[in-house]
Design a protein around this motif. Sequence first.
Motif, PDB file in Angstrom:
ATOM      1  N   TYR A 230      -8.391 -22.610  29.615  1.00 33.89           N
ATOM      2  CA  TYR A 230      -9.169 -21.979  28.555  1.00 33.89           C
ATOM      3  C   TYR A 230      -9.051 -20.456  28.613  1.00 33.89           C
ATOM      4  N   TRP A 231      -9.208 -19.872  27.436  1.00 32.92           N
ATOM      5  CA  TRP A 231      -9.436 -18.445  27.298  1.00 32.92           C
ATOM      6  C   TRP A 231     -10.781 -18.267  26.594  1.00 32.92           C
ATOM      7  N   GLU A 269     -15.157 -20.161  23.671  1.00 33.88           N
ATOM      8  CA  GLU A 269     -13.997 -20.571  24.442  1.00 33.88           C
ATOM      9  C   GLU A 269     -12.893 -21.070  23.516  1.00 33.88           C
ATOM     10  N   CYS A 270     -11.645 -20.842  23.943  1.00 31.51           N
ATOM     11  CA  CYS A 270     -10.470 -21.218  23.172  1.00 31.51           C
ATOM     12  C   CYS A 270      -9.570 -22.076  24.055  1.00 31.51           C
ATOM     13  N   GLY A 271      -9.249 -23.263  23.594  1.00 27.92           N
ATOM     14  CA  GLY A 271      -8.411 -24.168  24.370  1.00 27.92           C
ATOM     15  C   GLY A 271      -8.908 -25.592  24.178  1.00 27.92           C
ATOM     16  N   PRO A 272      -8.543 -26.521  25.030  1.00 33.58           N
ATOM     17  CA  PRO A 272      -7.625 -26.334  26.147  1.00 33.58           C
ATOM     18  C   PRO A 272      -6.216 -26.803  25.800  1.00 33.58           C
ATOM     19  N   ASN A 273      -5.261 -26.385  26.623  1.00 37.82           N
ATOM     20  CA  ASN A 273      -3.981 -27.068  26.628  1.00 37.82           C
ATOM     21  C   ASN A 273      -4.095 -28.254  27.595  1.00 37.82           C
ATOM     22  N   ALA A 274      -3.024 -28.944  27.868  1.00 37.86           N
ATOM     23  CA  ALA A 274      -3.082 -30.092  28.777  1.00 37.86           C
ATOM     24  C   ALA A 274      -1.790 -30.164  29.570  1.00 37.86           C
ATOM     25  N   VAL A 275      -1.864 -29.846  30.861  1.00 40.27           N
ATOM     26  CA  VAL A 275      -0.695 -29.921  31.741  1.00 40.27           C
ATOM     27  C   VAL A 275      -1.053 -30.768  32.954  1.00 40.27           C
ATOM     28  N   LEU A 276      -0.054 -31.386  33.536  1.00 38.43           N
ATOM     29  CA  LEU A 276      -0.283 -32.156  34.752  1.00 38.43           C
ATOM     30  C   LEU A 276      -0.815 -31.228  35.835  1.00 38.43           C
ATOM     31  N   ALA A 277      -1.959 -31.578  36.415  1.00 34.37           N
ATOM     32  CA  ALA A 277      -2.490 -30.829  37.545  1.00 34.37           C
ATOM     33  C   ALA A 277      -1.803 -31.305  38.819  1.00 34.37           C
ATOM     34  N   LEU A 278      -1.449 -30.383  39.689  1.00 38.63           N
ATOM     35  CA  LEU A 278      -0.721 -30.717  40.903  1.00 38.63           C
ATOM     36  C   LEU A 278      -1.657 -31.094  42.053  1.00 38.63           C
ATOM     37  N   ALA A 279      -2.915 -31.257  41.711  1.00 37.76           N
ATOM     38  CA  ALA A 279      -3.920 -31.801  42.626  1.00 37.76           C
ATOM     39  C   ALA A 279      -5.015 -32.389  41.753  1.00 37.76           C
ATOM     40  N   ARG A 280      -5.725 -33.361  42.266  1.00 38.76           N
ATOM     41  CA  ARG A 280      -6.782 -33.959  41.449  1.00 38.76           C
ATOM     42  C   ARG A 280      -7.891 -32.957  41.146  1.00 38.76           C
ATOM     43  N   GLU A 281      -7.978 -31.940  41.938  1.00 34.66           N
ATOM     44  CA  GLU A 281      -8.887 -30.830  41.649  1.00 34.66           C
ATOM     45  C   GLU A 281      -8.066 -29.547  41.560  1.00 34.66           C
ATOM     46  N   GLY A 282      -6.958 -29.633  40.850  1.00 33.85           N
ATOM     47  CA  GLY A 282      -6.012 -28.526  40.741  1.00 33.85           C
ATOM     48  C   GLY A 282      -6.309 -27.664  39.532  1.00 33.85           C
ATOM     49  N   TYR A 283      -7.178 -26.699  39.712  1.00 32.48           N
ATOM     50  CA  TYR A 283      -7.618 -25.863  38.597  1.00 32.48           C
ATOM     51  C   TYR A 283      -6.681 -24.686  38.338  1.00 32.48           C
ATOM     52  N   ARG A 284      -5.707 -24.485  39.216  1.00 29.13           N
ATOM     53  CA  ARG A 284      -4.706 -23.427  39.037  1.00 29.13           C
ATOM     54  C   ARG A 284      -3.351 -24.013  39.438  1.00 29.13           C
ATOM     55  N   TRP A 285      -2.272 -23.363  38.972  1.00 32.57           N
ATOM     56  CA  TRP A 285      -0.940 -23.819  39.352  1.00 32.57           C
ATOM     57  C   TRP A 285      -0.754 -23.811  40.861  1.00 32.57           C
ATOM     58  N   ARG A 338      -5.982 -12.150  18.363  1.00 33.76           N
ATOM     59  CA  ARG A 338      -4.916 -11.382  18.997  1.00 33.76           C
ATOM     60  C   ARG A 338      -5.006 -11.550  20.511  1.00 33.76           C
ATOM     61  N   ALA A 339      -3.918 -11.258  21.193  1.00 36.43           N
ATOM     62  CA  ALA A 339      -3.880 -11.403  22.651  1.00 36.43           C
ATOM     63  C   ALA A 339      -4.961 -10.572  23.324  1.00 36.43           C
ATOM     64  N   GLU A 340      -5.220  -9.379  22.788  1.00 39.69           N
ATOM     65  CA  GLU A 340      -6.222  -8.508  23.413  1.00 39.69           C
ATOM     66  C   GLU A 340      -7.644  -9.026  23.225  1.00 39.69           C
ATOM     67  N   HIS A 341      -7.818 -10.055  22.388  1.00 36.79           N
ATOM     68  CA  HIS A 341      -9.138 -10.658  22.192  1.00 36.79           C
ATOM     69  C   HIS A 341      -9.484 -11.678  23.271  1.00 36.79           C
ATOM     70  N   LEU A 342      -8.521 -12.030  24.136  1.00 37.45           N
ATOM     71  CA  LEU A 342      -8.688 -13.159  25.038  1.00 37.45           C
ATOM     72  C   LEU A 342      -8.734 -12.748  26.497  1.00 37.45           C
ATOM     73  N   VAL A 343      -9.664 -13.339  27.231  1.00 42.44           N
ATOM     74  CA  VAL A 343      -9.704 -13.216  28.686  1.00 42.44           C
ATOM     75  C   VAL A 343      -9.756 -14.629  29.261  1.00 42.44           C
ATOM     76  N   ARG A 344      -9.070 -14.833  30.381  1.00 42.82           N
ATOM     77  CA  ARG A 344      -8.995 -16.181  30.955  1.00 42.82           C
ATOM     78  C   ARG A 344     -10.309 -16.553  31.636  1.00 42.82           C
ATOM     79  N   VAL A 345     -10.683 -17.806  31.488  1.00 37.11           N
ATOM     80  CA  VAL A 345     -11.879 -18.349  32.140  1.00 37.11           C
ATOM     81  C   VAL A 345     -11.471 -19.598  32.925  1.00 37.11           C
ATOM     82  N   PRO A 346     -12.336 -20.096  33.811  1.00 33.96           N
ATOM     83  CA  PRO A 346     -11.943 -21.228  34.665  1.00 33.96           C
ATOM     84  C   PRO A 346     -11.502 -22.455  33.883  1.00 33.96           C
TER      85      PRO A 346
END
Length: 400
Positions: A230-231, A269-285, A338-346
């Motif tokens: 999310y952003w 909030e803006c999102g989400p996308n959906a990617v395979l998590a590399l851990a069952r609690e994999g909140y980051r790459w 715009r890109a400058e409108h967005l900040v990343r969130v958990p």
Amino acid sequence: MNTAPRSACVVGGGIVGLAVAARLLESDPERRVVVFEKESAIARHQTGRNSGVLHSGLYYRPGSSKALNCREGKALMEAFCAAERVPLELCGKVVVATDEAQLPALDELERRGRANGVDLERVDAAGLFELEPHARGIAALHVKEAGIVDYVAVCERLAARVTERGEVRTGLRVAALEPGPDGVTVRFESGAPPEHFDVAVNCAGLHCDRVARASGLEWPQRIVPFRGEYWELVPEARHLVRNLIYPTPDPRFPFLGVHFTRMTDGSVECGPNAVLALAREGYRWRDVSVRDTLDALSYRGFQRLAVRHLSMGLGEIVRSISKTAFVRALQRLVPAVRAEHLVRVPAGVRAQTLSPLGALVDDFVLQKDGAVVHVLNAPSPAATSSLAIARRVADLALQP
């Protein structure tokens, strides 16, 4: 004569587990009820990272468990939040078709929504402009009864109800629930002494399939974790979104697509996308579990899903690593972002059950094995539906 179970435990301190525990106590205030949560606090995973939407039942096949539980659960959640003074607002949302190719899917959503009793209205581009001036589309469904709610606050109030007469024990990971002729033996990974209960419920979310198999249940399907990133709109850009703006989902693909969600605190909030998590609690790459990654990649069901939706999956990965690509996806709905409108969130991770054939299991799945009930699939709208699901689960657990 059958005797009602006098003790029960629930594995998992998310919204479904806490709702089940509260329901078990509600049906018998003298029953001993214990919730086991492996984290140091409740609602740390799917519930605590939820988008906060109170769903209406628009998307779900009429007559399905999802549709029925969502409608019932929404009414129960509204009453609960009113009684417990939990923030909830029926702000409404728009589901937008941005071109003519999306109109048949929008028609089908309208049909489903009306069949499910959802309060909605079809609007044209002018009607959409009145509701969401910065959204772009040729038609939309205005879902008047969709809302937003603070699900962590819901969990806190459910936990308070449970601890009035029962227990919520944190920092204790359950390894297995072993059914026997006189109840259930609960075994813990920490080596703590096993405990005995008349009945048990597995609401372990991202780990529910592993708890089920360790408990002796033959279950061919598997949880595959998908991370949703999310952003958030910076405060000066929040005016671009009044309430909730969703795309018309593409029926060829298994995920909904990025959307805009106003939260109860006023953030968007803006999102989400959906990617395979590399851990069952994999909140980051960089959150990687070799076991979890191999578990997903070696599963025939995931392999088939990945091949079937290869182009979509690659697009999700690109949006994950490229803010520019993510912004372009958002601009299909709200061009002024715009890109400058967005900040990343958990991010969050969705516990998605996949069949061996590579199909996302769409409906809620409950499985009873002796004195144990396993909640094996509870994707969205599980939070909205949680109080209704809890009634089904508790009834099943208390059956002789």
